[in-house]
Scaffold this active site. Structure first.
Site, PDB file in Angstrom:
ATOM      1  N   ASP A  26       0.819  -1.204   0.000  1.00 39.22           N
ATOM      2  CA  ASP A  26       0.000   0.000   0.000  1.00 39.22           C
ATOM      3  C   ASP A  26       0.860   1.265   0.000  1.00 39.22           C
ATOM      4  O   ASP A  26       0.558   2.230  -0.694  1.00 39.22           O
ATOM      5  CB  ASP A  26      -0.977   0.002   1.176  1.00 39.22           C
ATOM      6  N   PHE A  27       1.967   1.251   0.738  1.00 39.78           N
ATOM      7  CA  PHE A  27       2.901   2.376   0.752  1.00 39.78           C
ATOM      8  C   PHE A  27       3.479   2.589  -0.644  1.00 39.78           C
ATOM      9  O   PHE A  27       3.568   3.715  -1.135  1.00 39.78           O
ATOM     10  CB  PHE A  27       4.022   2.116   1.762  1.00 39.78           C
TER      11      PHE A  27
END
Length: 185
Positions: A26-27
């Site tokens: 997600d980062f």
């Protein structure tokens, strides 16, 4: 957690498969968008994270795992992360303020801790949007344990860099790339 993104923008960088080497995909989704000049928006609604367990050991493992990920993804966090903790930041701030304006550093330190505690309690109350499901004494104990163990958990993240996640064990490389560690036969 959850994220909404435009499929065509994700496909431009190889789709979801291109992020399979990361535990914190997600980062890296977000980073790929911002690197290309896109802006991110965060929901005004808090994301509920309902763990299936809520014991202290599980919480500490999650905090340690996140620290390991941050250190591998953003290496300068080794220096900065401890400075974001209540007791360390309070000690540094109380020393600096007492040096500048000759006030008792212990009084400043106690005020800092009290203010941090009250702000954490207030924030949690706002996020819960109702009365808390535990007593104030329970919160005090949990808060103190979390703050007191922060440095210990950070140190553990440095000395035990492998991550156990679900059914695998992974070695994190600089840049956040995760490589599965194969069990020795």
């Amino acid at each position: 957690m959850s994220a909404l993104m435009r499929k065509d923008l994700l496909e431009e960088v190889g789709g979801i498969a291109a992020f399979g080497q990361y535990l914190a995909e997600d980062f890296f989704f977000a980073k790929s968008f911002t690197d290309r000049g896109y802006k991110l928006r965060i929901s005004t609604q808090p994301a509920w994270q309902n763990s299936y367990t809520s014991d202290i050991e599980t919480f500490q493992k999650r905090i340690t795992r996140w620290a390991k990920l941050r250190i591998a993804m953003i290496p300068h966090m080794i220096l900065l992360e401890p400075l974001s903790e209540c007791f360390v930041l309070g000690a540094m701030a109380s020393w600096a303020i007492s040096y500048l304006i000759q006030i008792d550093p212990f009084a400043i330190y106690l005020f800092h801790i009290l203010l941090w505690f009250l702000l954490d309690y207030t924030l949690l109350s706002i996020i819960q949007n109702s009365s808390l499901s535990f007593s104030r004494i329970d919160f005090v104990i949990a808060w103190l344990l979390r703050e007191l163990f922060a440095f210990v958990l950070f140190t553990r993240a440095l000395w035990e860099p492998d991550i156990r996640w679900r059914t695998g064990t992974y070695k994190l490389k600089w840049g956040g790339i995760a490589e599965e560690v194969k069990p020795k036969l």
